[in-house]
Design a protein around this motif. Structure first.
Motif, PDB file in Angstrom:
ATOM      1  N   MET A  44      23.992   3.236   5.482  1.00  0.00           N
ATOM      2  CA  MET A  44      23.290   3.254   4.218  1.00  0.00           C
ATOM      3  C   MET A  44      22.005   2.813   4.066  1.00  0.00           C
ATOM      4  N   THR A  45      21.635   1.925   4.887  1.00  0.00           N
ATOM      5  CA  THR A  45      20.497   1.395   5.017  1.00  0.00           C
ATOM      6  C   THR A  45      19.403   2.184   5.562  1.00  0.00           C
ATOM      7  N   GLU A  46      19.879   2.896   6.524  1.00  0.00           N
ATOM      8  CA  GLU A  46      19.076   3.915   7.519  1.00  0.00           C
ATOM      9  C   GLU A  46      18.772   4.955   6.307  1.00  0.00           C
ATOM     10  N   PHE A  47      19.554   5.653   5.706  1.00  0.00           N
ATOM     11  CA  PHE A  47      19.716   6.641   4.743  1.00  0.00           C
ATOM     12  C   PHE A  47      18.585   6.213   3.723  1.00  0.00           C
ATOM     13  N   LEU A  48      18.602   5.080   3.265  1.00  0.00           N
ATOM     14  CA  LEU A  48      17.681   4.912   2.127  1.00  0.00           C
ATOM     15  C   LEU A  48      16.126   4.581   2.556  1.00  0.00           C
ATOM     16  N   THR A  49      16.203   4.004   3.968  1.00  0.00           N
ATOM     17  CA  THR A  49      14.891   3.776   4.642  1.00  0.00           C
ATOM     18  C   THR A  49      14.399   5.267   4.618  1.00  0.00           C
ATOM     19  N   ALA A  50      15.049   5.984   5.083  1.00  0.00           N
ATOM     20  CA  ALA A  50      14.409   7.198   5.465  1.00  0.00           C
ATOM     21  C   ALA A  50      14.039   8.033   3.880  1.00  0.00           C
ATOM     22  N   ALA A  51      14.800   7.626   2.853  1.00  0.00           N
ATOM     23  CA  ALA A  51      14.396   8.270   1.606  1.00  0.00           C
ATOM     24  C   ALA A  51      13.216   7.437   1.399  1.00  0.00           C
ATOM     25  N   VAL A  52      12.956   6.166   1.546  1.00  0.00           N
ATOM     26  CA  VAL A  52      11.697   5.555   1.278  1.00  0.00           C
ATOM     27  C   VAL A  52      10.646   6.282   1.793  1.00  0.00           C
ATOM     28  N   GLY A  53      10.794   6.457   3.508  1.00  0.00           N
ATOM     29  CA  GLY A  53       9.775   7.047   4.237  1.00  0.00           C
ATOM     30  C   GLY A  53       9.322   8.448   3.644  1.00  0.00           C
ATOM     31  N   LEU A  54      10.389   9.062   3.114  1.00  0.00           N
ATOM     32  CA  LEU A  54      10.119  10.539   2.744  1.00  0.00           C
ATOM     33  C   LEU A  54       9.153  10.505   1.414  1.00  0.00           C
ATOM     34  N   ILE A  55       9.785   9.508   0.413  1.00  0.00           N
ATOM     35  CA  ILE A  55       8.932   9.613  -0.728  1.00  0.00           C
ATOM     36  C   ILE A  55       7.682   9.374  -0.594  1.00  0.00           C
ATOM     37  N   LEU A  56       7.606   8.083   0.275  1.00  0.00           N
ATOM     38  CA  LEU A  56       6.110   7.680   0.647  1.00  0.00           C
ATOM     39  C   LEU A  56       5.346   8.612   1.098  1.00  0.00           C
ATOM     40  N   ALA A  57       5.743   9.561   2.086  1.00  0.00           N
ATOM     41  CA  ALA A  57       5.021  10.546   2.604  1.00  0.00           C
ATOM     42  C   ALA A  57       4.635  11.703   1.542  1.00  0.00           C
ATOM     43  N   LEU A  58       5.534  11.899   0.611  1.00  0.00           N
ATOM     44  CA  LEU A  58       5.112  12.651  -0.616  1.00  0.00           C
ATOM     45  C   LEU A  58       4.106  12.175  -1.458  1.00  0.00           C
ATOM     46  N   LEU A  59       4.161  10.741  -1.539  1.00  0.00           N
ATOM     47  CA  LEU A  59       3.308  10.130  -2.444  1.00  0.00           C
ATOM     48  C   LEU A  59       2.051  10.350  -1.573  1.00  0.00           C
ATOM     49  N   ALA A  60       1.777  10.239  -0.475  1.00  0.00           N
ATOM     50  CA  ALA A  60       0.521  10.234   0.333  1.00  0.00           C
ATOM     51  C   ALA A  60      -0.039  11.852   0.100  1.00  0.00           C
ATOM     52  N   LEU A  61       0.739  12.748   0.016  1.00  0.00           N
ATOM     53  CA  LEU A  61       0.330  14.099   0.177  1.00  0.00           C
ATOM     54  C   LEU A  61      -0.078  14.280  -1.258  1.00  0.00           C
ATOM     55  N   GLY A  62       0.577  13.878  -2.218  1.00  0.00           N
ATOM     56  CA  GLY A  62       0.297  13.839  -3.651  1.00  0.00           C
ATOM     57  C   GLY A  62      -1.089  13.121  -3.987  1.00  0.00           C
ATOM     58  N   LEU A  63      -1.199  12.195  -3.141  1.00  0.00           N
ATOM     59  CA  LEU A  63      -2.599  11.432  -3.526  1.00  0.00           C
ATOM     60  C   LEU A  63      -3.588  12.310  -2.743  1.00  0.00           C
ATOM     61  N   VAL A  64      -3.383  12.729  -1.518  1.00  0.00           N
ATOM     62  CA  VAL A  64      -4.514  13.860  -0.954  1.00  0.00           C
ATOM     63  C   VAL A  64      -4.899  14.754  -2.068  1.00  0.00           C
ATOM     64  N   SER A  65      -3.919  15.650  -2.646  1.00  0.00           N
ATOM     65  CA  SER A  65      -4.099  16.587  -3.500  1.00  0.00           C
ATOM     66  C   SER A  65      -4.967  16.200  -4.725  1.00  0.00           C
ATOM     67  N   ILE A  66      -4.319  14.871  -5.369  1.00  0.00           N
ATOM     68  CA  ILE A  66      -5.194  14.496  -6.450  1.00  0.00           C
ATOM     69  C   ILE A  66      -6.531  14.007  -6.262  1.00  0.00           C
ATOM     70  N   LEU A  67      -6.617  13.067  -5.096  1.00  0.00           N
ATOM     71  CA  LEU A  67      -8.216  12.560  -4.867  1.00  0.00           C
ATOM     72  C   LEU A  67      -8.915  13.756  -4.340  1.00  0.00           C
ATOM     73  N   ARG A  68      -8.445  14.788  -4.007  1.00  0.00           N
ATOM     74  CA  ARG A  68      -9.405  15.821  -3.284  1.00  0.00           C
ATOM     75  C   ARG A  68     -10.194  16.379  -4.552  1.00  0.00           C
ATOM     76  N   GLY A  69      -9.601  16.194  -5.737  1.00  0.00           N
ATOM     77  CA  GLY A  69     -10.141  16.809  -6.878  1.00  0.00           C
ATOM     78  C   GLY A  69      -9.721  18.196  -7.302  1.00  0.00           C
ATOM     79  N   PRO A  70     -10.474  19.163  -7.974  1.00  0.00           N
ATOM     80  CA  PRO A  70     -12.246  19.132  -7.663  1.00  0.00           C
ATOM     81  C   PRO A  70     -12.791  18.114  -8.868  1.00  0.00           C
ATOM     82  N   GLY A  71     -12.043  17.858  -9.986  1.00  0.00           N
ATOM     83  CA  GLY A  71     -12.690  17.157 -10.866  1.00  0.00           C
ATOM     84  C   GLY A  71     -12.015  15.802 -11.072  1.00  0.00           C
ATOM     85  N   ASP A  72     -12.915  14.953 -12.044  1.00  0.00           N
ATOM     86  CA  ASP A  72     -12.502  13.664 -12.233  1.00  0.00           C
ATOM     87  C   ASP A  72     -11.149  13.614 -12.911  1.00  0.00           C
ATOM     88  N   THR A  73     -10.824  14.788 -13.621  1.00  0.00           N
ATOM     89  CA  THR A  73      -9.666  14.898 -14.468  1.00  0.00           C
ATOM     90  C   THR A  73      -8.383  14.859 -13.602  1.00  0.00           C
TER      91      THR A  73
END
Lengths: 588, 113, 96, 150, 96, 312
Positions: free
Chosen positions: C1-30
């Motif tokens: 169970m713990t492994e599964f949840l840790t993996a899920a955390v890792g996945l969501i974290l990776a997705l969060l990072a990807l999302g941040l890349v897309s958002i911070l890349r812009g193009p606009g401030d909005t």
């Protein structure tokens, strides 16, 4: 030096009071509001001074140290306050300077006048600086010292920008940013110390710490951070504009006291936390930086047109002077020893605190009187503002080492130590330093004493009480050498015996004439000397030499300008940190 | 690699980045941001130290934690003060550069004091 | 169970990072205004999972603070963005 | 009273039922209720609990559908988007009521309220070919039944 | 019983992670700020909802479960209002 | 590598990536946005390090409020970016990079070679918890064992307020801090600002209260309260009080003031300055914390608002 005992000593509560009283003043003044701030300050100042005096009295009865466990929790869990002779001396010095500045500023920062913002901020910040300094002097824990250091910075920065002009705001911002860089380096070292030894208590650390790599890195980082806050050359980018831009009373506090706070923590770190860790090579490096500060600071000071900047650069040079004692404090077994060299350094600190504060106050009065502070424009000041010029002169004499000033005694002590340890080169630096100090004092006095072209019309007449307060402080600095220091500092040298000897007179004359020569050669402004016929001939004779010297001076000034750029200064900061670490590794 | 080493190296890297930013970024505001980064790196350092000192029943030594909380508050105060100074400087001078050498040049405005 | 949840955390974290890349890349401030919002949701998810994995029940309180403060930061993002647009001469409905 | 009760619920959820907590809970609830009344005047309309429950369910259902809708579009290789603005004439009065409505509908599939113009609420839609206006009207009716049944 | 709870957790958290994935893909693929806003607020909120749902069986009791739910409600409220604010700003500034 | 380590490396990588973005991106506004994200994510590291008290503080003050301060300045200083001095030349940057990397390397080395026995005060703190009657060790350290630091740090906050206020122009002295926010009273922002603050107040007081036994405390609660107050201010539903207001000043000194009074009480009647009598320790500390939460909330909010700008 610090009390090894982990229990509260008899008069220990005085240490608590020395912090709590000014803090209570800050809170009370803030809560009561604009109209009562000055009243609160004038209530707190005498009480606080009494406490400092009481510490001075009680300390010798307790074998020279006091301790207090806050909340009755012994270290390492709790925090202890500790005082030794040097703490007591610094507490007293601070109290004296604060008293004088409070009297001086009483008329400048009257809450009744139209502007209520500046008095509100000034009096609260004054009390806060006092609280911070007292905490630094009696704090026994590296993190408590960090909080006190930040308290000091946060109180000092708004003082710089009290007048709200763009350049003072810029100076304050530079000061704040560089000071923050310094304190974060200090904090890094604190983290490492805790990780290594599980305590931040200075006495416990002194038992546990050894010269292992982590501790050396921590010590190097902390030392560098404190150097940045003390503005040792070449980390001085913030000091001249900040100290020159503040109102006179604030400059006196900043220059006289605030830079001594971080310096005192540095002393605790080197002499108390681990005397053996900070190696001889690193101490030589510190002193070399100090020598650089003396030369550069003095030369640039001589080239300033504005009096306040001249005094600010002189502070820079004097800070360098404080660091000369580090290599002289090693004993035969290569350990830093809290002996005569440290006593000399502390005496130098006290002497500079009082003299420089008096000097800034005098300059402030001159500025207020003339409406400007150009060195070349104060001719006739001696007649128009005799009190201020006299204060400046006395403070200058004290600084350059005229007997029986504190600086003279300190110099003698340090010279003895150079002889003991065989480091003759520092003796040379000590002598040259005195000469440089004489140079700018003589320069200013020559201008102030020469008769004016036209009658001097004063813009404003500074109040008599202010002038007298400043004069008292300058006198105090000049008489420091006569005080009985034995109960607090290990001084065995008797200053009185050599007070009026031929030797003292010769030394004085050498210093003054050397200084005068330096002033003539290095100051680019037209000399008052040049207005007399004989002076003109002399000036004519030495013209080529003077041109060369002024050229050299301008080169130094350009170099100083480069060093005071943000990127250069912060790069030097990192370089100093790495060099210190490397030197400590080499030594161990 | 344990979590201590991973985050320890992360803290050291944040310190390095913060120092670099503090030195090279020309705008004061960016320097303030870099200072905050530097600060958080140092706080993480305390966290690492505390994590290593975890004892039975306590996941992280509470003393470094308390120090960090104090430190965070101090760093926040520093940020607020620096920002206020910066805004006032911008208001008064119309620019925020720190590189002016005017106050110390020999022929500066005599009205300054 | 713990492994599964840790993996899920890792996945969501990776997705969060990807999302941040897309958002911070812009193009606009909005685009960048969304950053705090993204952390407000993905970050809370990571925190809640992490709290369960490592057995730190108080992580829920951190998530609570994160929810409130991320909202506050988002509002500040938008508000500051608005005030800038105003200074550019573009009026906005929210600010008079 | 209703608000105080809901803050009590929030406190109980956060801190649990503990007799020692009573003073803190009382302070918290009092402060929160006072602030709430200060910030938002109570409305006078009748509320129906059943309708509120139905609204909540509808709301949950909508947010699930909305998520699936966006997910489907995002993961669809052809990226089926027809973004555009739609103006919806709301009958609700401007202010809190309309805000409740826009907040709820921001969770409808494919719509985000993007301000108002000439008394109409402007929605940004992922797919303007969908019957957006009908969905909005249905939602509004449900909301009126639940909260604003004057 | 324990097994059933774990199955439910795994299923729900996986679904949540899936929605986070979809949201991130949307952020990366959608053409402009407003459409990306849809992806962020809708998919991520749902993802958080499922993660919360998945953690409910692992929570210590009813109160912990309700706490998790209330955090989700906060996040929903924030998402719903902040997305409107951002959408307004974008529309006014003409970047949408 | 275990799966937990993979996660940790991923977290560290994300945080470092954001740090690099914050330093490297040319535009200031983007950098501050990156920093807010960084601050909020560092809270995750703190949870992972099992330091939840710090995680709460970092999320609330480090990322949240601190980020918002920076953001506000970035928005107001946009025009200044063009006039700012140019970047240092490449050579300077290279030297700076090398030196910063060396310092970081030295620090990293120092961490890696920390001794294995790991000195700690955790058992001592746990052993003395009974003296205060509180179960949260961090609160014990902050309020009892290192109470002096905490009190002085409150004075630092107060001084910051003095410093920020001292930057006001003489004309605006005594006035209200910060710009006036006007927003559509029927807008969404106002709507959120009507709904969220009451709930936020409950959460803030909960944070304070739970801090006695669980992670939490005055800072975290104060930060939540401050952000809620600011939310109402930004929505135009409330205004900052004028700095000459007596009530405001009283609240701003209440926390450290009460701390000082209790400390002096210990000095006069008890064992030592800041020593709490065992029987009253918990109520006394809680009382101080209640005063502090008000002080902290007011201070943080005023620091975000800035110097007085408008007449009352």
């Amino acid at each position: 030096m610090l009390s090894p005992a982990l229990e509260t000593s008899a008069g220990g509560f005085l240490l608590v009071l020395s912090i709590v009283v000014p803090v209570a003043g800050v809170l009370l003044a803030f809560a009561l509001g604009d109209r009562y701030v000055r009243l609160v300050a004038f209530t707190v100042v005498p009480v606080g001074s009494t406490i400092a005096a009481a510490v001075l009295l009680v300390l010798p009865q307790n074998d020279g140290h006091l301790a207090y466990l806050l909340g009755a929790w012994p270290p390492p869990l709790g925090v202890a306050l500790r005082a030794d002779g040097s703490s007591a001396v610094m507490l007293a010095t601070t109290a004296i300077v604060i008293c004088v500045v409070a009297v001086f500023a009483a008329s400048d920062f009257r809450p009744a006048s139209g502007n209520r913002r500046a008095p509100f901020a000034f009096w609260i910040l004054l009390l806060a600086i006092w609280a911070a300094l007292n905490t630094i002097f009696v704090g026994g824990d590296l993190f408590t010292l960090y909080v006190a250091l930040e308290l000091l910075t946060f109180a000092a920065v708004p003082l710089v920008s009290l007048e709200g002009r763009a350049e003072t705001l810029q100076a304050a911002l530079r000061y704040l940013l560089f000071a923050l860089l310094g304190s974060i380096l200090y904090l890094m070292g604190t983290a490492l110390f805790y990780g290594l030894y599980g305590t931040l208590d200075i006495v416990l650390l002194s038992h546990r710490a050894s010269a292992e790599p982590g501790a050396l890195i921590a010590a190097a980082l902390m030392t560098t951070g404190l150097l940045a806050k003390t503005a040792l050359f070449p980390l001085h980018l913030w000091l001249p504009p900040a100290h020159a831009g503040a109102p006179a009373a604030a400059s006196a506090i900043l220059s006289g006291l605030v830079v001594k706070g971080s310096f005192f923590i540095l002393l605790r770190l080197w002499f108390n936390v681990r005397p053996g860790m900070s190696g001889f090579a690193a101490a030589q490096f510190l002193a070399a930086l100090g020598a650089g500060a003396i030369v550069v600071g003095s030369i640039v000071a001589l080239r300033q047109e504005r009096l306040k900047l001249l005094v600010a650069y002189s502070t820079l040079a004097q800070i360098g002077y404080l660091f000369l004692m580090f290599p002289l404090a090693f004993n035969a077994s290569g350990q830093l020893e809290s002996g005569q060299a440290l006593a000399g350094g502390l005496l130098q600190t006290v002497s500079h605190a009082t003299a420089k504060a008096a000097m800034f106050l005098a300059v402030g009065s001159i500025y207020a009187g003339f409406g400007h502070d150009r060195v070349t424009g104060i001719r006739g000041a001696a007649r128009a503002l005799p009190l201020s010029v006299m204060t400046f002169a006395l403070a200058g004499f004290a600084l350059m080492g005229v007997q029986p000033g504190g600086a003279a005694l300190a110099k003698e002590l340090l010279l003895q130590e150079t002889a003991r340890t065989g480091q003759w080169w520092w003796a040379g630096v000590l002598q040259v330093g005195g000469m440089f100090t004489a140079a700018y004092v003589v320069l200013v006095l020559a201008h102030a004493l020469s008769p004016p072209d036209q009658p001097v019309a004063l813009v404003a007449k500074p109040p008599r009480s202010s002038g007298l307060a400043a004069l008292a402080l300058a006198l105090c600095s000049l008489l420091l050498g006569l005080l009985p220091w034995e109960p607090y500092l290990p001084i065995t040298y008797a200053a009185e015996s050599k007070l009026f000897g031929v030797e003292a007179l010769v030394k004085l004359l050498v210093t003054v004439f050397g200084g005068a020569a330096l002033a003539i050669l290095l100051s680019p402004w037209p000399h008052p000397l040049a207005f007399s016929a004989a002076g003109k001939t002399i000036m004519h004779l030495i013209a080529p030499l003077r041109r060369t010297c002024i050229g050299l001076g301008s080169l130094v000034e350009t170099g100083d300008g480069v060093l005071r750029q943000w990127s250069t200064a912060s790069i030097s900061l990192l370089l100093v940190a790495l060099l210190l670490a490397a030197l400590m590794f080499v030594a161990n | 690699m344990s979590s201590v080493s991973v985050f320890g190296l992360c803290a050291a890297a944040a310190v390095g980045l913060g120092l670099y930013g503090l030195i090279t970024n020309p705008q004061p505001l960016r320097k303030i941001v870099a200072f905050n980064l530097l600060g958080s790196g140092v706080f993480l350092l305390f966290g690492i130290v505390g994590r290593r000192g975890a004892a039975a029943g306590v996941g992280n030594d509470p003393v470094p934690q308390a120090l960090v909380i104090t430190g965070i508050v101090v760093a926040f105060s520093a940020t607020a003060l620096a920002i206020a100074l910066l805004l006032r400087l911008f208001h008064a001078a119309g620019s925020t550069t720190l590189s002016s050498r005017a106050p110390t040049s020999p022929r500066s405005d005599p009205s300054g004091g | 169970m713990t492994e599964f949840l840790t993996a899920a955390v890792g996945l969501i974290l990776a997705l969060l990072a990807l999302g941040l890349v897309s958002i911070l890349r812009g193009p606009g401030d909005t685009d960048r205004m969304m950053a705090a919002q993204l952390i407000g949701t993905a970050g809370i998810a990571v925190l809640l999972l992490l709290g369960t994995v490592t057995g730190v029940p108080a992580a829920v309180d951190v998530a609570l603070i994160l929810a409130l403060l991320a909202t506050f930061a988002s509002i500040a993002f938008v508000k500051k963005g608005l005030s800038r647009l105003e200074s550019d001469g573009v009026g906005s409905a929210e600010d008079k | 009273m209703f608000r105080a009760a809901s803050f009590l619920c929030l406190w109980l959820v956060l801190a649990g039922a503990n007799p020692g907590d009573i003073p803190a809970a009382a302070v918290a609830i009092a402060a929160a209720t006072w602030t709430s009344l200060h910030l938002l005047e109570p409305s006078s309309s009748r509320r129906s609990l059943v309708a509120i429950a139905r609204l909540a369910l509808l709301f949950l259902y909508h947010s699930v559908v909305a998520g699936i809708d966006v997910a489907g579009r995002a993961l669809n290789p052809r990226l089926p988007l027809h973004p555009g603005f739609v103006a919806y004439p709301s009958r609700l009065s401007r202010g809190v009521r309309q805000n409740v409505f826009t907040t709820l509908t921001s969770l409808l599939p494919g719509t985000v309220p993007a301000g108002e113009e000439n008394g109409h609420i402007v929605y940004h839609c992922l797919d303007v070919t969908q019957p957006v206006l009908d969905d909005l009207a249905a939602e509004e009716a449900a909301l009126v039944r639940a909260l604003y049944n004057d | 019983m324990n097994f059933a709870r774990d199955i439910m957790t795994i299923a729900c958290v996986s679904t949540g992670a899936f929605f986070f994935l979809a949201g991130t893909v949307g952020l990366l693929r959608f053409p402009d700020t407003l459409t990306r806003l849809h992806a962020l607020t809708k998919a991520d909120n749902l993802g958080l909802g499922f993660v919360v749902l998945g953690l409910l069986p692992q929570a210590g009791g009813l109160r912990d479960g309700l706490k998790l739910m209330s955090i989700w409600m906060f996040a929903l409220l924030a998402g719903a209002t902040v997305s409107q604010l951002i959408a307004r700003t974008v529309r006014r500034s003409g970047a949408g | 590598m275990s799966i937990a380590t993979v996660f940790e490396v991923a977290l560290a990588a994300v945080v470092l990536g954001l740090a690099i973005w914050t330093i490297a991106v040319p535009e200031t506004y983007s950098a501050t946005v990156g920093f807010v994200a960084y601050g909020l994510l560092v809270a995750l590291i703190w949870v992972r390090l099992d330091a939840v008290d710090v995680a709460l503080t970092e999320a609330a003050i480090g990322g949240g409020l601190g980020g918002v301060v920076l953001l506000g300045a970035a928005a107001r200083l946009r025009d200044a970016e063009a006039t700012a001095a140019e970047r240092p030349d490449r050579f300077t940057r290279l030297i700076a990079a090398i030196l910063s990397a060396s310092i970081a390397a030295a620090l990293g080395l120092a961490i890696l070679i920390l001794p294995d026995h790991a000195p700690t005060l955790a058992p001592v703190v746990a052993a003395n918890a009974g003296a205060t009657g509180m179960a949260n060790p961090v609160t014990n350290v902050l309020m009892a064992f290192r109470g002096m630091d905490t009190m002085l740090e409150k004075v630092v906050l107060l001084l910051t307020v003095v410093g920020v206020w001292s930057l006001a122009s003489d004309r605006a002295w005594g006035g209200r801090p910060g710009p006036h926010h006007e927003a559509d009273p029927h807008g969404v922002l106002a709507f959120l600002a009507r709904l969220l603050p009451p709930a936020g107040i409950v959460v803030g007081i909960y944070m304070l209260w739970t801090g006695a036994d669980h992670p939490g405390g005055a800072f975290q609660g104060g930060a939540v309260l401050a952000s809620m107050w600011l939310l109402a201010i930004m929505a135009g539903l409330a205004d900052t009080p004028p700095v000459s207001s007596r009530w405001l000043r009283f609240i701003l000194v209440a926390g450290p003031g009460l701390f000082l009074v209790v400390g002096l009480g210990g000095l006069c009647f008890g064992a030592a300055f800041l020593a709490y009598p065992v029987a009253f320790a918990k109520p006394l500390i809680l009382g101080i914390e209640v005063a502090m939460v008000l002080t902290i909330a007011a201070t943080l909010a005023l620091l975000l608002a800035g110097a007085p700008e408008r007449n009352a």
